[in-house]
Design a protein around this motif. Structure first.
Motif, PDB file in Angstrom:
ATOM      1  N   LYS A  87      41.232 -30.444 -27.326  1.00  0.00           N
ATOM      2  CA  LYS A  87      40.013 -29.949 -26.689  1.00  0.00           C
ATOM      3  C   LYS A  87      40.164 -29.966 -25.164  1.00  0.00           C
ATOM      4  CE  LYS A  87      35.137 -31.120 -26.301  1.00  0.00           C
ATOM      5  NZ  LYS A  87      34.098 -32.066 -26.691  1.00  0.00           N
ATOM      6  N   PHE A  88      40.748 -31.032 -24.624  1.00  0.00           N
ATOM      7  CA  PHE A  88      40.966 -31.147 -23.185  1.00  0.00           C
ATOM      8  C   PHE A  88      41.898 -30.036 -22.688  1.00  0.00           C
ATOM      9  CE2 PHE A  88      43.618 -32.791 -19.699  1.00  0.00           C
ATOM     10  CZ  PHE A  88      42.642 -32.955 -18.730  1.00  0.00           C
ATOM     11  N   VAL A  89      42.987 -29.793 -23.394  1.00  0.00           N
ATOM     12  CA  VAL A  89      43.941 -28.748 -22.997  1.00  0.00           C
ATOM     13  C   VAL A  89      43.288 -27.367 -23.099  1.00  0.00           C
ATOM     14  CG1 VAL A  89      46.127 -27.636 -23.618  1.00  0.00           C
ATOM     15  CG2 VAL A  89      45.967 -30.129 -23.553  1.00  0.00           C
ATOM     16  N   ALA A  90      42.485 -27.141 -24.130  1.00  0.00           N
ATOM     17  CA  ALA A  90      41.806 -25.854 -24.284  1.00  0.00           C
ATOM     18  C   ALA A  90      40.820 -25.609 -23.145  1.00  0.00           C
ATOM     19  CB  ALA A  90      41.089 -25.806 -25.629  1.00  0.00           C
ATOM     20  N   VAL A  91      40.072 -26.621 -22.773  1.00  0.00           N
ATOM     21  CA  VAL A  91      39.126 -26.475 -21.658  1.00  0.00           C
ATOM     22  C   VAL A  91      39.887 -26.266 -20.352  1.00  0.00           C
ATOM     23  CG1 VAL A  91      37.406 -27.721 -20.286  1.00  0.00           C
ATOM     24  CG2 VAL A  91      37.279 -27.751 -22.771  1.00  0.00           C
ATOM     25  N   VAL A 131      42.878 -24.817 -19.958  1.00  0.00           N
ATOM     26  CA  VAL A 131      43.415 -23.451 -19.958  1.00  0.00           C
ATOM     27  C   VAL A 131      42.285 -22.444 -19.734  1.00  0.00           C
ATOM     28  CG1 VAL A 131      44.515 -21.701 -21.410  1.00  0.00           C
ATOM     29  CG2 VAL A 131      45.429 -24.027 -21.328  1.00  0.00           C
ATOM     30  N   ALA A 132      41.156 -22.625 -20.390  1.00  0.00           N
ATOM     31  CA  ALA A 132      40.023 -21.716 -20.214  1.00  0.00           C
ATOM     32  C   ALA A 132      39.517 -21.747 -18.781  1.00  0.00           C
ATOM     33  CB  ALA A 132      38.901 -22.089 -21.187  1.00  0.00           C
ATOM     34  N   SER A 133      39.474 -22.915 -18.182  1.00  0.00           N
ATOM     35  CA  SER A 133      39.032 -23.031 -16.798  1.00  0.00           C
ATOM     36  C   SER A 133      39.986 -22.302 -15.853  1.00  0.00           C
ATOM     37  CB  SER A 133      38.931 -24.503 -16.411  1.00  0.00           C
ATOM     38  OG  SER A 133      38.662 -24.637 -15.038  1.00  0.00           O
ATOM     39  N   TYR A 134      41.285 -22.460 -16.088  1.00  0.00           N
ATOM     40  CA  TYR A 134      42.280 -21.774 -15.261  1.00  0.00           C
ATOM     41  C   TYR A 134      42.158 -20.261 -15.388  1.00  0.00           C
ATOM     42  CZ  TYR A 134      46.736 -20.081 -13.553  1.00  0.00           C
ATOM     43  OH  TYR A 134      47.701 -19.396 -12.883  1.00  0.00           O
ATOM     44  N   LEU A 135      42.043 -19.761 -16.617  1.00  0.00           N
ATOM     45  CA  LEU A 135      41.933 -18.312 -16.825  1.00  0.00           C
ATOM     46  C   LEU A 135      40.649 -17.756 -16.221  1.00  0.00           C
ATOM     47  CD1 LEU A 135      43.268 -18.019 -20.476  1.00  0.00           C
ATOM     48  CD2 LEU A 135      44.442 -17.427 -18.338  1.00  0.00           C
ATOM     49  N   LEU A 136      39.552 -18.460 -16.380  1.00  0.00           N
ATOM     50  CA  LEU A 136      38.284 -18.022 -15.806  1.00  0.00           C
ATOM     51  C   LEU A 136      38.353 -18.017 -14.277  1.00  0.00           C
ATOM     52  CD1 LEU A 136      35.417 -17.170 -16.588  1.00  0.00           C
ATOM     53  CD2 LEU A 136      34.749 -19.556 -16.364  1.00  0.00           C
ATOM     54  N   ASN A 137      38.998 -18.990 -13.704  1.00  0.00           N
ATOM     55  CA  ASN A 137      39.165 -19.058 -12.257  1.00  0.00           C
ATOM     56  C   ASN A 137      40.010 -17.887 -11.748  1.00  0.00           C
ATOM     57  OD1 ASN A 137      39.071 -19.949  -9.664  1.00  0.00           O
ATOM     58  ND2 ASN A 137      40.592 -21.554  -9.937  1.00  0.00           N
ATOM     59  N   GLN A 138      41.065 -17.541 -12.450  1.00  0.00           N
ATOM     60  CA  GLN A 138      41.925 -16.427 -12.040  1.00  0.00           C
ATOM     61  C   GLN A 138      41.200 -15.088 -12.145  1.00  0.00           C
ATOM     62  OE1 GLN A 138      44.965 -16.535 -10.631  1.00  0.00           O
ATOM     63  NE2 GLN A 138      44.572 -18.725 -10.563  1.00  0.00           N
ATOM     64  N   VAL A 139      40.356 -14.930 -13.144  1.00  0.00           N
ATOM     65  CA  VAL A 139      39.624 -13.676 -13.333  1.00  0.00           C
ATOM     66  C   VAL A 139      38.553 -13.510 -12.257  1.00  0.00           C
ATOM     67  CG1 VAL A 139      38.025 -12.473 -14.859  1.00  0.00           C
ATOM     68  CG2 VAL A 139      40.088 -13.519 -15.783  1.00  0.00           C
ATOM     69  N   MET A 140      37.876 -14.579 -11.905  1.00  0.00           N
ATOM     70  CA  MET A 140      36.749 -14.476 -10.983  1.00  0.00           C
ATOM     71  C   MET A 140      37.114 -14.708  -9.526  1.00  0.00           C
ATOM     72  SD  MET A 140      33.679 -16.123 -13.185  1.00  0.00           S
ATOM     73  CE  MET A 140      32.497 -15.429 -12.072  1.00  0.00           C
ATOM     74  N   ALA A 141      38.368 -14.990  -9.219  1.00  0.00           N
ATOM     75  CA  ALA A 141      38.772 -15.248  -7.840  1.00  0.00           C
ATOM     76  C   ALA A 141      38.689 -13.974  -7.018  1.00  0.00           C
ATOM     77  CB  ALA A 141      40.190 -15.804  -7.802  1.00  0.00           C
ATOM     78  N   ARG A 142      38.298 -14.114  -5.755  1.00  0.00           N
ATOM     79  CA  ARG A 142      38.229 -12.969  -4.857  1.00  0.00           C
ATOM     80  C   ARG A 142      39.636 -12.537  -4.487  1.00  0.00           C
ATOM     81  NH1 ARG A 142      33.487 -14.411  -0.527  1.00  0.00           N
ATOM     82  NH2 ARG A 142      31.796 -14.454  -2.024  1.00  0.00           N
ATOM     83  N   ARG A 143      39.836 -11.256  -4.379  1.00  0.00           N
ATOM     84  CA  ARG A 143      41.125 -10.708  -3.992  1.00  0.00           C
ATOM     85  C   ARG A 143      40.977 -10.009  -2.646  1.00  0.00           C
ATOM     86  NH1 ARG A 143      43.578 -13.507  -7.617  1.00  0.00           N
ATOM     87  NH2 ARG A 143      43.411 -12.815  -9.730  1.00  0.00           N
TER      88      ARG A 143
END
Length: 77
Positions: free
Chosen positions: A7-11, A13-25
């Motif tokens: 559960k910790f690893v899944a959260v 990974v999800a946090s990392y992916l969400l951060n990459q998607v929503m980061a300003r470019r």
């Protein structure tokens, strides 16, 4: 125990992916460095008498005679 780790690893990974998607470019490249020509320094007319002060002093004169030593070359380490 393994469920909590999964559960910790899944959260994580999800946090990392969400951060990459929503980061300003940045849509533009890096800005160019300022040059000596970019400074807007007020200068007195040539031949105008100037006051010379020693120490701290207030004056009504609007002219700026010295702005300091502005560098426009990169600092080398």
């Amino acid at each position: 125990m393994w469920f909590a780790v999964a559960k910790f690893v899944a959260v994580l990974v999800a946090s990392y992916l969400l951060n990459q998607v929503m980061a300003r470019r940045n849509k533009t490249s890096t800005p160019e460095a300022a040059t000596e020509d970019d400074l807007s320094v007020p200068q007195p007319d040539e031949g105008t008498p100037q006051c010379v002060f020693f120490g701290d002093c207030w004056t009504a004169d609007w002219c700026v005679l010295c702005y300091g030593n502005y560098r426009y070359e990169p600092i080398k380490k």
